[in-house]
Design an enzyme around this catalytic site. Structure first.
Site, PDB file in Angstrom:
ATOM      1  N   GLY A   9       0.682   2.699   0.742  1.00  0.00           N
ATOM      2  CA  GLY A   9       1.586   1.761   1.401  1.00  0.00           C
ATOM      3  C   GLY A   9       2.500   1.098   0.394  1.00  0.00           C
ATOM      4  O   GLY A   9       2.802  -0.095   0.479  1.00  0.00           O
ATOM      5  N   GLY A  13       6.802  -4.255   1.196  1.00  0.00           N
ATOM      6  CA  GLY A  13       5.854  -5.339   1.414  1.00  0.00           C
ATOM      7  C   GLY A  13       4.921  -5.589   0.244  1.00  0.00           C
ATOM      8  O   GLY A  13       5.310  -5.565  -0.927  1.00  0.00           O
ATOM      9  N   ILE A  14       3.648  -5.835   0.568  1.00  0.00           N
ATOM     10  CA  ILE A  14       2.654  -6.169  -0.444  1.00  0.00           C
ATOM     11  C   ILE A  14       2.466  -5.027  -1.439  1.00  0.00           C
ATOM     12  O   ILE A  14       2.366  -5.241  -2.647  1.00  0.00           O
ATOM     13  CB  ILE A  14       1.309  -6.525   0.223  1.00  0.00           C
ATOM     14  CG1 ILE A  14       1.466  -7.793   1.080  1.00  0.00           C
ATOM     15  CG2 ILE A  14       0.216  -6.734  -0.824  1.00  0.00           C
ATOM     16  CD1 ILE A  14       0.256  -8.110   1.940  1.00  0.00           C
ATOM     17  N   GLY A  15       2.417  -3.796  -0.940  1.00  0.00           N
ATOM     18  CA  GLY A  15       2.222  -2.649  -1.819  1.00  0.00           C
ATOM     19  C   GLY A  15       3.335  -2.510  -2.843  1.00  0.00           C
ATOM     20  O   GLY A  15       3.073  -2.265  -4.029  1.00  0.00           O
ATOM     21  N   ASP A  60       1.732  10.788   5.294  1.00  0.00           N
ATOM     22  CA  ASP A  60       1.251   9.868   6.325  1.00  0.00           C
ATOM     23  C   ASP A  60      -0.268   9.864   6.272  1.00  0.00           C
ATOM     24  O   ASP A  60      -0.926  10.816   6.681  1.00  0.00           O
ATOM     25  CB  ASP A  60       1.742  10.326   7.700  1.00  0.00           C
ATOM     26  CG  ASP A  60       1.336   9.374   8.821  1.00  0.00           C
ATOM     27  OD1 ASP A  60       0.557   8.433   8.566  1.00  0.00           O
ATOM     28  OD2 ASP A  60       1.794   9.575   9.968  1.00  0.00           O
ATOM     29  N   SER A 139      -7.255  -8.697   5.836  1.00  0.00           N
ATOM     30  CA  SER A 139      -6.459  -9.714   6.513  1.00  0.00           C
ATOM     31  C   SER A 139      -7.369 -10.886   6.833  1.00  0.00           C
ATOM     32  O   SER A 139      -8.602 -10.732   6.902  1.00  0.00           O
ATOM     33  CB  SER A 139      -5.875  -9.143   7.818  1.00  0.00           C
ATOM     34  OG  SER A 139      -5.395 -10.164   8.668  1.00  0.00           O
ATOM     35  N   TYR A 152      -7.411  -4.044  15.535  1.00  0.00           N
ATOM     36  CA  TYR A 152      -6.885  -4.401  14.215  1.00  0.00           C
ATOM     37  C   TYR A 152      -7.838  -5.351  13.500  1.00  0.00           C
ATOM     38  O   TYR A 152      -8.214  -5.113  12.345  1.00  0.00           O
ATOM     39  CB  TYR A 152      -5.505  -5.041  14.338  1.00  0.00           C
ATOM     40  CG  TYR A 152      -4.987  -5.544  13.009  1.00  0.00           C
ATOM     41  CD1 TYR A 152      -4.484  -4.656  12.060  1.00  0.00           C
ATOM     42  CD2 TYR A 152      -5.019  -6.901  12.690  1.00  0.00           C
ATOM     43  CE1 TYR A 152      -4.026  -5.107  10.832  1.00  0.00           C
ATOM     44  CE2 TYR A 152      -4.561  -7.360  11.468  1.00  0.00           C
ATOM     45  CZ  TYR A 152      -4.057  -6.469  10.539  1.00  0.00           C
ATOM     46  OH  TYR A 152      -3.622  -6.915   9.320  1.00  0.00           O
ATOM     47  N   LYS A 156     -10.163  -4.623  10.078  1.00  0.00           N
ATOM     48  CA  LYS A 156     -10.107  -5.424   8.859  1.00  0.00           C
ATOM     49  C   LYS A 156     -11.469  -6.051   8.545  1.00  0.00           C
ATOM     50  O   LYS A 156     -11.816  -6.245   7.378  1.00  0.00           O
ATOM     51  CB  LYS A 156      -9.020  -6.484   8.970  1.00  0.00           C
ATOM     52  CG  LYS A 156      -7.609  -5.898   9.053  1.00  0.00           C
ATOM     53  CD  LYS A 156      -7.329  -4.965   7.881  1.00  0.00           C
ATOM     54  CE  LYS A 156      -5.943  -4.372   7.906  1.00  0.00           C
ATOM     55  NZ  LYS A 156      -5.684  -3.483   6.746  1.00  0.00           N
TER      56      LYS A 156
END
Length: 258
Positions: A9, A13-15, A60, A139, A152, A156
Site C-alpha cells: 500500500g 497515504g500512510i504507506g 493487487d 486501526s 472492517y 483490524k
C-alpha cells in the site's frame, strides 16, 4: 550492507509517508501497490532525492496468490530485508447484508489473508538479520465492534491480535512486531469505503498521514507492541476496554450511522 524495507500500500497515504521517512533514514525500499503510475513517480522521486534504491511491484494484493508473487519477487532480488510494513487495506461502509458478499470477501483477502501470507513468507528473511521489524497497520476500529463497518473492524481486530501473538512467539528472535492503530487519517479511506455522507465529520478528526507515519515509525523502532496515534484516539481505545461493549457499540453505531 544496505537495509531494505518492503512496504505494501506504498503508493499513497500512510504507506507513502512511511516510505519517504524510511528513505530519509537511508533505507532502500521495495514498494508494493496497485497503481503503477504512482509507484513509478514515487520510486523516481525517492531515488533522486534520497539516493537510495527504490524498486517497485505493481500488484493487487487482494487477489489470491498475490502475496506469494510478492514473496517470489523479493526472493529474486536477493537483498536483505530489515523491515516489513503491512499497510495495504481498505474498508466498506454499510449493513453487512446490504453489501455485496464478493466485495466483502475481497476486503478480507486484503486486510487479513495478504498480511498473514506475506508475513509467513518473509519471516525467514527477517529472522536472518541482526535486528528487524514488522509493522502491521490496523486501526482504532480494532478495539470495538463497529456496526456498519462490521467486517472492517473485525479484520483490524484480527490484525491487532495476530500482531501481539506473533510478537510474543518471536520475542527470542531478532524480529520485533508492532501494530499501528491510527484513527481517522487523511488517506482517501472515507471515499473508498463509500462514506461520503459522513465525510464532513471525519474531516474534523483527520490526522495527516505523515504525522501518523512519524508516530508509527517512532513506536516501531522503540519496539512498542501497540501504537495508537493521538490523545483522543488513545482515550477512545481506553474507553472501549473499560466501558460495556453494548455502550461502546451504541456510540459507534451513532457515529457511523448509514
Amino acid at each position: 550492507m544496505e537495509n531494505y524495507a518492503l512496504i505494501t500500500g506504498a503508493s499513497k497515504g500512510i504507506g507513502k509517508s512511511i516510505a519517504l521517512l524510511l528513505a530519509q533514514k537511508g533505507y532502500s525500499l521495495l514498494l508494493v501497490a496497485r497503481s503503477q503510475t504512482e509507484l513509478q513517480q514515487l520510486s523516481a522521486a525517492i531515488q533522486q532525492e534520497y539516493k537510495v534504491e527504490a524498486r517497485y511491484l505493481t500488484i493487487d494484493l487482494s487477489v489470491p496468490g498475490a502475496a506469494k508473487q510478492v514473496a517470489d519477487w523479493y526472493t529474486g532480488l536477493a537483498v536483505p530485508l530489515s523491515i516489513l510494513v503491512n499497510n495495504a487495506g481498505y474498508g466498506l461502509w454499510g449493513h453487512f447484508d446490504g453489501l455485496g458478499l464478493a466485495d466483502q470477501m475481497n476486503m478480507l483477502n486484503l486486510n487479513i489473508n495478504a498480511v498473514v501470507e506475506l508475513t509467513h513468507y518473509l519471516l525467514p528473511a527477517l529472522k536472518s538479520q541482526q535486528q528487524s521489524y514488522i509493522l502491521n497497520v490496523a486501526s482504532t476500529a480494532a478495539y470495538q465492534a463497529v456496526p456498519t463497518l462490521a467486517l472492517y473492524s473485525a479484520s483490524k481486530a484480527f490484525i491487532l491480535s495476530f500482531s501481539r501473538a506473533i510478537r510474543y512467539e518471536l520475542k527470542d528472535t531478532p524480529v520485533s512486531v508492532s501494530c499501528l492503530c491510527p484513527g481517522p487519517t487523511d488517506t482517501g479511506f472515507v471515499a473508498r469505503a463509500g462514506m461520503d455522507a459522513i465525510a464532513h465529520i471525519a474531516e474534523k478528526f483527520n490526522m495527516p498521514p505523515l504525522k501518523v507515519a512519524e508516530i508509527g515509525l517512532k513506536g516501531l523502532f522503540n519496539k512498542k507492541p501497540e501504537i495508537i496515534t493521538g490523545f483522543l484516539n488513545r482515550m477512545m481505545a481506553f474507553g472501549s476496554r473499560h466501558f460495556s461493549k453494548a455502550l461502546v457499540e451504541k456510540v459507534s453505531a451513532g457515529l457511523y450511522k448509514v
